[in-house]
Scaffold this active site. Structure first.
Site, PDB file in Angstrom:
ATOM      1  N   SER A 168       5.417  12.230   2.061  1.00  0.00           N
ATOM      2  CA  SER A 168       6.481  11.801   1.170  1.00  0.00           C
ATOM      3  C   SER A 168       7.255  13.018   0.675  1.00  0.00           C
ATOM      4  O   SER A 168       6.731  14.135   0.668  1.00  0.00           O
ATOM      5  CB  SER A 168       5.861  11.039  -0.016  1.00  0.00           C
ATOM      6  OG  SER A 168       6.854  10.486  -0.831  1.00  0.00           O
ATOM      7  N   ASP A 169       8.479  12.799   0.256  1.00  0.00           N
ATOM      8  CA  ASP A 169       9.274  13.856  -0.347  1.00  0.00           C
ATOM      9  C   ASP A 169      10.231  13.218  -1.347  1.00  0.00           C
ATOM     10  O   ASP A 169      10.839  12.181  -1.055  1.00  0.00           O
ATOM     11  CB  ASP A 169      10.059  14.634   0.710  1.00  0.00           C
ATOM     12  CG  ASP A 169      10.604  15.929   0.145  1.00  0.00           C
ATOM     13  OD1 ASP A 169       9.795  16.807  -0.210  1.00  0.00           O
ATOM     14  OD2 ASP A 169      11.841  16.064   0.033  1.00  0.00           O
ATOM     15  N   THR A 170      10.336  13.823  -2.516  1.00  0.00           N
ATOM     16  CA  THR A 170      11.225  13.323  -3.568  1.00  0.00           C
ATOM     17  C   THR A 170      12.268  14.379  -3.874  1.00  0.00           C
ATOM     18  O   THR A 170      11.925  15.557  -4.053  1.00  0.00           O
ATOM     19  CB  THR A 170      10.424  13.000  -4.848  1.00  0.00           C
ATOM     20  OG1 THR A 170       9.446  12.006  -4.542  1.00  0.00           O
ATOM     21  CG2 THR A 170      11.344  12.479  -5.953  1.00  0.00           C
TER      22      THR A 170
END
Length: 195
Positions: free
Chosen positions: A68-70
């Site tokens: 995941s990446d935010t």
């Protein structure tokens, strides 16, 4: 089936462990540099897939993998993790009194016929900041570990000091949209494996 989190984020681990129990952590090591002219969503999707490729390298077995990446984005500009307090102050000044987007991309991979099937998706939420004085920005930053947070803030850490409202998933703003993750796991036919 084992759950493998391809992330060093303590927030993601905190969100997932109560739901999935024991989680194996495998932080991916990739270059997360932004390509000149790259749009925020394109960047997010490229990074989650590169992270997944790094995590899956040389792996086999019965596991669900998640990367995941935010990112925080305003005016098509990506705000990453600040390198200094001065940079953190600048980011919060930019967000002060304005609405911005938080985009989290998720990539899952799971075994199908001897290889891994990968699927990617993203969630976007809008966050409206209160109008902040320099004094209130400094006071806020003194209360949190801003260095590991995109945009220099965290909704779950004294967020009421700086955030006026959120439209969309709060867990997305924290760093992992759980509703999206469960939809992806359901579509993959893996819900009964874990619950």
């Amino acid at each position: 089936m084992k759950f493998v989190l391809g992330s060093a984020s303590p927030r993601r681990r905190e969100l997932l462990q109560p739901l999935f129990g024991e989680i194996e952590i495998v932080p991916p090591h990739i270059d997360e540099s932004i390509i000149h002219g790259e749009k925020p969503l394109d960047y997010t999707l490229r990074i989650i897939e590169a992270k997944m490729d790094a995590v899956l390298s040389g792996r086999t077995g019965n596991a669900l993998y998640l990367t995941s990446d935010t990112i925080v984005t305003i005016d098509e500009f990506i705000l990453g993790k600040p390198l200094s307090k001065t940079e953190a102050v600048s980011m919060l000044r930019l967000l002060s009194g304005r609405e911005h987007s938080v985009i989290t991309g998720i990539c899952i991979a799971y075994p199908v016929n001897g290889s891994f099937k990968k699927e990617s998706a993203y969630e976007e939420s809008s966050v409206l900041f209160k109008k902040l004085s320099d004094e209130s920005i400094i006071r806020y930053l003194d209360l949190i570990n801003y260095c590991d947070k995109a945009g220099s803030y965290a909704v779950q850490e004294n967020g009421d000091m700086i955030i006026d409202s959120i439209k969309g998933s709060v867990t997305n703003v924290i760093g992992l949209p759980l509703g999206l993750l469960f939809r992806m796991i359901g579509k993959a036919g893996l819900i009964n494996t874990f619950f």
